[in-house]
Write a protein that holds these residues in place. Sequence first.
Motif, short mmCIF file in Angstrom:
data_model
loop_
_atom_site.label_atom_id
_atom_site.label_comp_id
_atom_site.label_asym_id
_atom_site.label_seq_id
_atom_site.Cartn_x
_atom_site.Cartn_y
_atom_site.Cartn_z
N TYR B 61 0.87 -1.18 0.00
CA TYR B 61 0.00 0.00 0.00
C TYR B 61 0.91 1.23 0.00
N GLY B 62 0.63 2.18 -0.88
CA GLY B 62 1.43 3.40 -0.94
C GLY B 62 0.55 4.63 -1.05
N VAL B 63 1.19 5.78 -0.94
CA VAL B 63 0.45 7.06 -1.03
C VAL B 63 -0.30 7.17 -2.35
N ASP B 64 0.24 6.56 -3.40
CA ASP B 64 -0.44 6.64 -4.70
C ASP B 64 -1.69 5.77 -4.76
N ILE B 65 -1.91 4.96 -3.73
CA ILE B 65 -3.14 4.15 -3.69
C ILE B 65 -4.21 4.86 -2.86
N GLY B 66 -3.81 5.44 -1.77
CA GLY B 66 -4.81 6.12 -0.94
C GLY B 66 -4.20 6.81 0.25
N MET B 67 -5.08 7.30 1.11
CA MET B 67 -4.66 8.09 2.27
C MET B 67 -3.77 7.26 3.19
N TYR B 68 -2.77 7.91 3.74
CA TYR B 68 -1.72 7.22 4.51
C TYR B 68 -1.43 8.07 5.75
N PRO B 69 -2.42 8.14 6.68
CA PRO B 69 -2.31 9.13 7.77
C PRO B 69 -1.41 8.69 8.91
N CYS B 73 4.96 10.88 10.23
CA CYS B 73 5.71 10.48 9.04
C CYS B 73 5.44 11.35 7.82
N THR B 74 4.43 12.21 7.89
CA THR B 74 4.11 13.15 6.81
C THR B 74 4.09 12.47 5.44
N MET B 75 3.11 11.58 5.27
CA MET B 75 3.01 10.82 4.03
C MET B 75 2.22 11.62 3.00
N LYS B 76 2.81 12.70 2.51
CA LYS B 76 2.14 13.52 1.51
C LYS B 76 2.42 12.97 0.12
N TYR B 77 1.69 13.49 -0.84
CA TYR B 77 1.87 13.08 -2.24
C TYR B 77 3.30 13.40 -2.71
N ASN B 78 3.86 12.49 -3.50
CA ASN B 78 5.21 12.68 -4.05
C ASN B 78 5.10 13.08 -5.53
N THR B 267 8.70 16.70 5.00
CA THR B 267 8.26 18.06 4.71
C THR B 267 8.35 18.41 3.23
N PHE B 268 9.38 17.92 2.57
CA PHE B 268 9.62 18.39 1.20
C PHE B 268 9.33 17.32 0.15
N SER B 269 8.43 16.39 0.52
CA SER B 269 7.72 15.54 -0.44
C SER B 269 8.55 14.49 -1.15
N THR B 270 9.80 14.25 -0.71
CA THR B 270 10.53 13.19 -1.42
C THR B 270 9.99 11.84 -0.93
N PRO B 271 9.92 10.86 -1.81
CA PRO B 271 9.24 9.61 -1.45
C PRO B 271 9.94 8.86 -0.31
N HIS B 272 9.15 8.15 0.47
CA HIS B 272 9.71 7.41 1.60
C HIS B 272 10.35 6.09 1.16
N GLY B 273 10.06 5.63 -0.04
CA GLY B 273 10.80 4.50 -0.60
C GLY B 273 10.67 3.18 0.15
N GLY B 274 9.59 3.00 0.91
CA GLY B 274 9.45 1.76 1.67
C GLY B 274 10.39 1.73 2.86
N GLY B 275 10.85 2.90 3.30
CA GLY B 275 11.73 2.96 4.46
C GLY B 275 13.04 3.68 4.16
N GLY B 276 13.18 4.28 3.05
CA GLY B 276 14.38 5.03 2.72
C GLY B 276 14.65 4.95 1.24
N PRO B 277 15.50 5.78 0.70
CA PRO B 277 16.35 6.74 1.38
C PRO B 277 15.62 8.00 1.82
N GLU B 426 -4.37 15.57 1.07
CA GLU B 426 -5.63 14.83 1.09
C GLU B 426 -6.80 15.80 0.93
N SER B 427 -7.72 15.45 0.05
CA SER B 427 -8.88 16.31 -0.20
C SER B 427 -9.91 16.13 0.91
N LYS B 428 -10.88 17.02 0.93
CA LYS B 428 -11.97 16.90 1.92
C LYS B 428 -12.69 15.57 1.72
#
Lengths: 447, 483
Positions: B61-69, B73-78, B267-277, B426-428
């Motif tokens: 499951y990733g941010v591109d599939i759905g909400m990741y609250p 960890c700030t899982m914002k869109y990449n 904060t600056f939207s770089t992907p979490h990569g499944g735990g890094g980098p 995330e939208s309303k």
Amino acid sequence: MSYVPHTDSDVSEMLARIGVSDLQELFTAVPAAVRFPAIDLAAPRSELDVMQELKALAAQNAALDSTPSFLGAGAYHHWVPSVVNHVLLRSEFYTAYTPYQPEISQGTLQAIFEYQTMICDLTAMEVSNASHYDGATAMAEAVIMSLSAGRGRRNRVVLSGSVHPEYRQTVHTYTQGMDVVFVGEDRPGATAKELGALVDDSTACLILQSPDFFGRIVDLRGLAEAAHAHKALLVVASNPIALGMLKPAGEMGADIVLGDGQPLGNSLSFGGPHLGFFATRQELVRRMAGRLVGETVDADGKRGYVLTLSTREQHIRRDKATSNICTNQGLNALAAAVYLATLGKQGLRQVAELCYHRAHYAAAAIDALDAYHVDQSAPFFHEFVVSCPRPASEINAALWDRHGIIGGYALGSAYPGMERQMLICVTEMNSRAQIDGLVSALQEVAK
Amino acid sequence: MSEPIIYELGAAGRRGAALPALDVPTAALPDEESLRNELPLPEVSEVDVMRHYVRLSQLNYGVDIGMYPLGSCTMKYNPKMNEDAARLAGFSHVHPYQPAETVQGSLALMYGLQEALKAISGFCGVSLQPAAGAHGEFTGILMIRAYHLARGDAHRDIVLIPDSAHGTNPATTSMAGLTMVELKSDGRGNVDLDDLKAHLSNRTAGMMLTNPNTLGLFDEHVLEISELVHQAGGLMYGDGANLNAIMGIAKPAELGFDVMHYNLHKTFSTPHGGGGPGSGPVGASEALVDFVPGPVAVRADAEGPYSLVMPSQSIGRVKAFYGHFGVIVRAYAYICMLGAEGLRQASEIAVLNANYLQSILKEVLPLPYDRTCMHEFVLRGQIEGAPDVHALDISKRLIDYGVHPPTNYFPLIVPEALMIEPTETESKRSLDHFAQAMVGIVQEARTAPELLHEAPHHAPIRRLDEVRAARQLVLRWQPNAQD
């Protein structure tokens, strides 16, 4: 360009539900004197504009896909099969986080489990963690692990001076609050045997690199015995491509085998992100830092994978943890695993052999030039030291200015006294024609 | 049917890649003793590889599939452009030891990001070298230690850490050879000022403070805390994990912090990569700016070339080379795209989204600190009328509703914690879906608790036996271990 999807009416409805009149009212906990400062940055820009700026910046660099280069020294230009990048671009991998919820993270978890297996196979060790930040930090973690295995009663570390200088610097930075005594670094020419003789009863570990920073294949025979006679650990840093043909340190009795995994399917990327691989023996697993994936079963008995042994880690042990690491280089480890799977048993050996034979071809041709001499006193893998007729930095400048070739690593920058020595690396990316071009350019720039 | 291990897909002699033929004479090999015999790697085709990893990806499951609250960890869109940018050959195929004149583009970009991070935080200097948040944290504490030693204050060995802190904070302190003392939180979730005053002394090296803290609350006394710590001769470490709440809202340097790490992957939207980098640059105040790790990118004048230098009193390097450059490219692209205005908007909407969810969910689950929150908030996963249901059960049931669970059991000061961080992307509509799922689960907990205990029902796999994993310790695949 913003990635906020809200319309004005969304915002109004949400503010009303919260019971505040505007967005600013959400920030009254921030002291008024410092609230809402101006940020001195440019105005928002479009994707098109930003991409043009980035392309212009990238174009100012000499990219090694179109520039011949003989640089190695800890970061290596290798061929990466296309399949690697296509897997990395699966956003189910790259937009996920650490697999805290295993039921929806089996992809990441199984990929790491397979990575751990491949690293064990490559190094001939029993267990591997999910990776560290890079080879240098993996070595620092090996030192801390050795101190821990010595139960705080051993504070001496024998560290070879022919270990990558930046790894050694990183080890020193990490341990500056730990009261550790380092010996061995002052003589980069010391043999492995001489270093082994420095181990005593207060030594936590003996650290070597093979192939070492100068490319030499180090004879590891007898070193594990020398270390173990004093209950110290043997730590060996390895180049993973070299392990395609060379005997892994795990077969020579090493307790920890580590290195930088960048050559396995990861781009140079100006030095990062790479990954540090780290493998050890089963009995030391509880002293090893870093994430670990283990196999288990689900409620129906089906095979699955979870993060395990987290009782070693900072979020449980807090100030008793020996490391604060709480991630791995997930995507880089994935790249390494996809690379190793694709190259496989035969392919990795073939890459290693291409590097080896082309490097030896280059070394012989350079050594045949009157003005240059190649140190062939020890066997080497794909890097070798060339003595130049004038400072290596001048040779490099001339190679670039007059021939468009990026030369080797000028050793004087890390080893005072070696200003005329250059470390040349040859991989499968350097064709025979490129090597021949380097040889004739070296001859031309000798004067 | 679970996905086989890649080794299980192989067959002796199968290959996934062809390499160029050897075009030089073969050299003599080193002696037999140095060569390996067995190389037990997989033997699979390229098709096997691609299908295997695509199938594995489908279990994720990733941010591109759905909400990741996932709180903290700030899982914002990449943004996708950032992936393309980092893969430009001029960035990805560049060696760290190339001559400076052949990497001016890389150095200009590093310099640009250093300057942008300074502008956002108010610090005097930034080093991009640390590889991750925890790495930046370790860097910052080493800098504080080095500062005191340089002043002859070797006796300053205590770091004050609130009880709401991330586990990395105490572990970091130990790694630096310093000792931690834990501070209590007060009834509003702030640091207890009396407890702070009682623990300040001439042994205080500094304090580590996350602000907003891990409860998602902005410490209302931050200026007073900084002043007290500074008066005692200590320095303030800022854990920048929660910077996404305060861009354009407050500058950490103006709150009194002397050093802070940024998480470019949050904060600056770089992907979490499944735990890094990840990437964990540090910013430093005037007191600490010369102690940052190096090298850092500098420029002699506005027109001159860029170069790399080691700061004068640097703690040294904390890794090889210069930092996670590939991540740095993505963060730089993101900041260019948003500009000052977009960064402030990101923080405002992140805080709006969290407060909106909090206003709905506090009606169904206990909210231990009922205040306006920042970018995240912490609920207690205890349901009246469903005593056997735990935070973990709620989380696992959320998976069935197609949402990634929040962070569980952290911070430690809230029993049964559910830490929820929606982020601004995330939208309303997506927030409403999450809220409805939570409200529905709370009802299920009372009427059909087994639905929660046995959840997830609609995931690729059911709950896993973590105890067995730790006891039997199977950490690698072995050909003969299969039944």
